[in-house]
Design an enzyme around this catalytic site. Structure first.
Site, mmCIF file in Angstrom:
data_model
loop_
_atom_site.group_PDB
_atom_site.id
_atom_site.type_symbol
_atom_site.label_atom_id
_atom_site.label_comp_id
_atom_site.label_asym_id
_atom_site.label_seq_id
_atom_site.Cartn_x
_atom_site.Cartn_y
_atom_site.Cartn_z
ATOM 1 N N CYS A 64 0.848 -1.194 0.000
ATOM 2 C CA CYS A 64 0.000 0.000 0.000
ATOM 3 C C CYS A 64 0.879 1.239 0.000
ATOM 4 O O CYS A 64 1.915 1.288 0.655
ATOM 5 C CB CYS A 64 -0.975 0.007 1.172
ATOM 6 S SG CYS A 64 -0.370 0.763 2.678
ATOM 7 N N GLU A 65 0.476 2.223 -0.775
ATOM 8 C CA GLU A 65 1.323 3.400 -0.931
ATOM 9 C C GLU A 65 1.232 4.353 0.257
ATOM 10 O O GLU A 65 2.022 5.275 0.370
ATOM 11 C CB GLU A 65 0.998 4.142 -2.227
ATOM 12 C CG GLU A 65 -0.349 4.821 -2.261
ATOM 13 C CD GLU A 65 -0.593 5.499 -3.613
ATOM 14 O OE1 GLU A 65 0.098 5.173 -4.578
ATOM 15 O OE2 GLU A 65 -1.486 6.350 -3.671
ATOM 16 N N HIS A 66 0.281 4.124 1.154
ATOM 17 C CA HIS A 66 0.159 5.015 2.306
ATOM 18 C C HIS A 66 1.070 4.606 3.451
ATOM 19 O O HIS A 66 1.555 5.448 4.196
ATOM 20 C CB HIS A 66 -1.293 5.043 2.797
ATOM 21 C CG HIS A 66 -2.238 5.510 1.737
ATOM 22 N ND1 HIS A 66 -3.406 4.865 1.426
ATOM 23 C CD2 HIS A 66 -2.161 6.561 0.895
ATOM 24 C CE1 HIS A 66 -4.017 5.500 0.442
ATOM 25 N NE2 HIS A 66 -3.279 6.530 0.098
ATOM 26 N N HIS A 67 1.297 3.303 3.625
ATOM 27 C CA HIS A 67 2.100 2.828 4.741
ATOM 28 C C HIS A 67 3.276 1.961 4.296
ATOM 29 O O HIS A 67 4.081 1.550 5.124
ATOM 30 C CB HIS A 67 1.227 2.014 5.703
ATOM 31 C CG HIS A 67 0.018 2.757 6.187
ATOM 32 N ND1 HIS A 67 -1.212 2.675 5.558
ATOM 33 C CD2 HIS A 67 -0.143 3.625 7.210
ATOM 34 C CE1 HIS A 67 -2.085 3.443 6.183
ATOM 35 N NE2 HIS A 67 -1.466 4.044 7.189
ATOM 36 N N GLN A 92 -5.570 -0.332 -3.701
ATOM 37 C CA GLN A 92 -6.310 -1.433 -4.340
ATOM 38 C C GLN A 92 -7.216 -0.940 -5.468
ATOM 39 O O GLN A 92 -7.362 -1.593 -6.499
ATOM 40 C CB GLN A 92 -7.126 -2.171 -3.265
ATOM 41 C CG GLN A 92 -7.805 -3.421 -3.804
ATOM 42 C CD GLN A 92 -8.565 -4.176 -2.734
ATOM 43 O OE1 GLN A 92 -8.197 -4.156 -1.564
ATOM 44 N NE2 GLN A 92 -9.633 -4.847 -3.117
ATOM 45 N N HIS A 98 -5.463 -5.972 4.075
ATOM 46 C CA HIS A 98 -4.423 -4.949 4.162
ATOM 47 C C HIS A 98 -3.725 -5.003 5.513
ATOM 48 O O HIS A 98 -4.372 -4.842 6.551
ATOM 49 C CB HIS A 98 -5.034 -3.562 3.949
ATOM 50 C CG HIS A 98 -5.555 -3.374 2.536
ATOM 51 N ND1 HIS A 98 -4.990 -2.493 1.656
ATOM 52 C CD2 HIS A 98 -6.566 -3.982 1.870
ATOM 53 C CE1 HIS A 98 -5.638 -2.547 0.497
ATOM 54 N NE2 HIS A 98 -6.603 -3.441 0.612
ATOM 55 N N CYS A 103 -1.920 -2.863 6.823
ATOM 56 C CA CYS A 103 -2.000 -1.580 7.544
ATOM 57 C C CYS A 103 -3.289 -1.490 8.358
ATOM 58 O O CYS A 103 -3.371 -0.702 9.300
ATOM 59 C CB CYS A 103 -1.849 -0.393 6.589
ATOM 60 S SG CYS A 103 -3.098 -0.288 5.315
#
Ligand SMILES: [Zn+2]
Length: 193
Positions: free
Chosen positions: A82-85, A123, A151, A153
């Site tokens: 995931c690009e956020h975490h 996603q 996920h 995260c």
């Protein structure tokens, strides 16, 4: 293969060394001595999709064919970040299309998934990138992508929900009609899990 022959980016190794120091670890501790280079190598592997061309992969096995029923490749294993975490999300991808003169070698569909999955992703975008690439390259009567994923995260941090499954889907062409979409979703639901 080609990934193994490539030299690991020394900057990436240095950055992992800094992360390890920043979280309060001893960089000289025996078990950690090779960790920065191992972590850098793993990160390069997990993001190798940036250096691959998905259109080329599909075009390498595109065949003229008059078959015009639904083709479904389901339960394709998915591992992405995931690009956020920058934590993993993983699950299953189902890809379907109705050929319009061309089919692709079935093994190319999982490879297509991997090219987009091995990048920093969300996603939702992963779903549409796979769909659009397939749609624009082989120009079928319609295409569909359904992704079910968990996920890390959400599981390891934050809300710590262990059992939530995120489903995303995207459709083009005839899959936008109720009947075709329903036929696909029924076929996907009928599988033994
Ligand atoms: Zn995340």
């Amino acid at each position: 293969m080609e990934e193994n022959q490539k030299l690991i980016d020394p900057n990436l190794v240095l950055n992992f060394e800094n992360i390890i120091k920043s979280i309060g670890e001893e960089i000289d501790r025996e078990g950690l001595q090779k960790t920065p280079s191992r972590a850098a190598k793993a990160m390069e592997y997990l993001t190798q999709g940036y250096h691959k061309d998905p259109v080329e992969i599909l075009k390498s096995a595109m065949f003229k064919e008059s078959y015009s029923e639904m083709v479904i490749v389901r339960d394709i294993e998915l591992y992405s970040l995931c690009e956020h975490h920058m934590l993993p999300f993983f699950g299953k991808v189902h890809v379907a299309y109705i050929p319009n003169g061309y089919i692709v070698g079935l093994s190319k569909i999982p490879r297509l998934v991997d090219v987009f999955a091995r990048r920093l992703q969300v996603q939702e975008r992963l779903t549409t990138e796979i769909l659009n690439c397939l749609n624009e390259t082989i120009k079928p009567h319609g295409a569909a992508v359904v992704i079910e994923a968990r996920h890390m995260c959400m599981m390891m941090r934050g809300v710590q929900k262990q059992n939530s499954l995120t489903t995303t889907s995207a459709f083009t062409g005839v899959f936008k009609t109720f009947e075709t979409r329903n036929e696909l979703l029924q076929l996907l639901n009928n599988k033994e899990r």
